[in-house]
Design a protein around this motif. Structure first.
Motif, PDB file in Angstrom:
ATOM      1  N   ARG A  50     -12.731  -1.700  -9.884  1.00 25.18           N
ATOM      2  CA  ARG A  50     -12.879  -0.362  -9.349  1.00 25.18           C
ATOM      3  C   ARG A  50     -14.116   0.829 -10.314  1.00 25.18           C
ATOM      4  O   ARG A  50     -13.740   1.826  -9.632  1.00 25.18           O
ATOM      5  CB  ARG A  50     -11.416   0.543  -9.674  1.00 25.18           C
ATOM      6  CG  ARG A  50     -10.480  -0.009  -9.274  1.00 25.18           C
ATOM      7  CD  ARG A  50      -8.920   0.816  -9.898  1.00 25.18           C
ATOM      8  NE  ARG A  50      -8.476   1.750 -10.704  1.00 25.18           N
ATOM      9  CZ  ARG A  50      -7.982   2.691  -9.996  1.00 25.18           C
ATOM     10  NH1 ARG A  50      -7.925   2.342  -8.575  1.00 25.18           N
ATOM     11  NH2 ARG A  50      -7.922   3.599 -10.468  1.00 25.18           N
TER      12      ARG A  50
ATOM     13  N   ARG B  11       0.628   1.585 -10.135  1.00 26.98           N
ATOM     14  CA  ARG B  11       0.796   2.685  -9.292  1.00 26.98           C
ATOM     15  C   ARG B  11       0.106   3.493 -10.792  1.00 26.98           C
ATOM     16  O   ARG B  11      -0.731   4.107 -11.213  1.00 26.98           O
ATOM     17  CB  ARG B  11       2.133   3.617  -9.754  1.00 26.98           C
ATOM     18  CG  ARG B  11       2.939   2.913  -7.989  1.00 26.98           C
ATOM     19  CD  ARG B  11       3.868   3.811  -7.563  1.00 26.98           C
ATOM     20  NE  ARG B  11       5.335   2.858  -8.802  1.00 26.98           N
ATOM     21  CZ  ARG B  11       6.066   2.174  -8.721  1.00 26.98           C
ATOM     22  NH1 ARG B  11       6.199   1.733  -7.237  1.00 26.98           N
ATOM     23  NH2 ARG B  11       7.416   1.805  -9.065  1.00 26.98           N
TER      24      ARG B  11
ATOM     25  N   HIS C  45      -9.075  -4.010  -2.864  1.00 29.07           N
ATOM     26  CA  HIS C  45      -8.324  -4.257  -2.308  1.00 29.07           C
ATOM     27  C   HIS C  45      -7.570  -5.351  -2.441  1.00 29.07           C
ATOM     28  O   HIS C  45      -6.377  -5.846  -3.066  1.00 29.07           O
ATOM     29  CB  HIS C  45      -6.973  -3.238  -1.128  1.00 29.07           C
ATOM     30  CG  HIS C  45      -8.037  -2.108  -0.199  1.00 29.07           C
ATOM     31  ND1 HIS C  45      -9.073  -1.516  -0.230  1.00 29.07           N
ATOM     32  CD2 HIS C  45      -7.199  -1.236  -0.440  1.00 29.07           C
ATOM     33  CE1 HIS C  45      -9.127  -0.209   0.179  1.00 29.07           C
ATOM     34  NE2 HIS C  45      -7.666   0.328  -0.081  1.00 29.07           N
TER      35      HIS C  45
ATOM     36  N   HIS D 226      -3.147   3.718 -10.431  1.00 31.82           N
ATOM     37  CA  HIS D 226      -4.181   4.216  -9.437  1.00 31.82           C
ATOM     38  C   HIS D 226      -4.032   6.089  -9.734  1.00 31.82           C
ATOM     39  O   HIS D 226      -4.732   6.388  -9.202  1.00 31.82           O
ATOM     40  CB  HIS D 226      -3.269   4.279  -7.987  1.00 31.82           C
ATOM     41  CG  HIS D 226      -3.711   2.729  -7.482  1.00 31.82           C
ATOM     42  ND1 HIS D 226      -2.545   1.369  -7.115  1.00 31.82           N
ATOM     43  CD2 HIS D 226      -4.573   2.006  -8.018  1.00 31.82           C
ATOM     44  CE1 HIS D 226      -3.055   0.790  -6.858  1.00 31.82           C
ATOM     45  NE2 HIS D 226      -4.282   0.228  -7.386  1.00 31.82           N
TER      46      HIS D 226
ATOM     47  N   PRO E 260      -4.124   0.543  -3.504  1.00 35.79           N
ATOM     48  CA  PRO E 260      -4.827   2.132  -3.563  1.00 35.79           C
ATOM     49  C   PRO E 260      -4.675   2.109  -1.881  1.00 35.79           C
ATOM     50  O   PRO E 260      -4.649   1.179  -1.169  1.00 35.79           O
ATOM     51  CB  PRO E 260      -6.690   1.520  -3.735  1.00 35.79           C
ATOM     52  CG  PRO E 260      -6.860   0.561  -3.739  1.00 35.79           C
ATOM     53  CD  PRO E 260      -5.101  -0.187  -4.049  1.00 35.79           C
TER      54      PRO E 260
ATOM     55  N   GLU F 116       1.226  -1.246  -0.362  1.00 35.44           N
ATOM     56  CA  GLU F 116       0.105  -0.075  -0.074  1.00 35.44           C
ATOM     57  C   GLU F 116       0.630   1.141  -0.003  1.00 35.44           C
ATOM     58  O   GLU F 116       0.896   2.259  -0.960  1.00 35.44           O
ATOM     59  CB  GLU F 116      -0.590   0.497   1.092  1.00 35.44           C
ATOM     60  CG  GLU F 116      -2.044   1.259   0.938  1.00 35.44           C
ATOM     61  CD  GLU F 116      -2.496   1.049   2.932  1.00 35.44           C
ATOM     62  OE1 GLU F 116      -3.079   2.597   2.455  1.00 35.44           O
ATOM     63  OE2 GLU F 116      -2.524   0.404   3.578  1.00 35.44           O
TER      64      GLU F 116
END
Length: 233
Positions: free
Chosen positions: A232, A71, A47, A74, A31, A25
């Motif tokens: 998501r 990354r 998650h 996100h 996230p 994380e």
């Protein structure tokens, strides 16, 4: 309401530590987690899907690239994430093509008549003539570390033995295939380290197994990443 999960819940599924989950994380592979009033992390199925995706991406693309993909997701930069995926597939294709080229070259060397240099070895001119290249080309291969001929102590002239001729023939085949000298030097060094072409054939089978495993890992990673992207939305 989304199911609340603890770090231990995510960790238990994969046999990893809760600290690893927190580190993932922190590094942006998952996230950000919500926090309880007392400061404890609260994870959700989103998650859990992210962790499954990252842990599937790592063996397929490597830890660094897997992290870069997550990354990018996100950061809401799906284009960057997919570019990293595409580059991984491109590298796998190049590795497959290299493997096939080396396998063909090794096959040629093991089926072609073995060179029989004189007891004193071959000169650079004799080797160049055998391969149909110039002496300057042979010297360039030597500078690149592809060839490491001995030297006549009296004259300083290069002496090419049977193993040198094998390396030169392999280099010639790979060069005709368009491979750069640095890459050829690596392959030829593998032949030397393996102790000859027979051992390298066995090494190539191992290499083939690794490429197959990586390709299958990419298929699994695509499924996991797709599931995470869906979670998501």
């Amino acid at each position: 309401m989304k199911t609340r999960l603890r770090p231990a819940d995510l960790a238990r599924e994969h046999g990893i530590s809760t600290q690893a989950v927190r580190n993932y994380e922190r590094d942006g592979f998952l996230p950000p987690a919500a926090r309880t009033p007392s400061g404890y992390r609260v994870y959700t199925e989103v998650h859990a899907a992210a962790l499954r995706a990252f842990l599937a991406l790592a063996p397929a693309y490597g830890h660094a690239t897997a992290g870069g993909i997550m990354r990018a997701v996100h950061d809401d930069d799906l284009g960057r994430a997919l570019t990293l995926v595409d580059r991984g597939h491109e590298q796998l294709l190049r590795d497959r093509e290299t493997l096939n080229t080396v396998r063909k070259a090794i096959g040629h060397l093991t089926t072609a008549p073995a060179p029989e240099p004189a007891a004193t070895g071959w000169s650079i001119g004799e080797l160049a003539h055998r391969l149909g290249v110039t002496a300057a080309t042979v010297r360039a291969w030597e500078r690149a570390g592809i060839l490491v001929p001995a030297r006549n102590r009296a004259t300083g002239y290069r002496i090419f033995r049977a193993a040198d001729i094998r390396d030169a023939e392999l280099a010639h085949l790979l060069r005709r295939g368009g491979y750069p000298l640095a890459h050829i030097a690596t392959v030829v060094e593998q032949v030397r380290t393996a102790g000859g072409t027979e051992s390298l054939v066995q090494a190539l089978e191992t290499w083939q197994g690794r490429l197959t495993a990586r390709g299958l890992a990419m298929l699994d990673a695509a499924t996991r990443l797709s599931a995470y992207l869906a979670s998501r939305s």
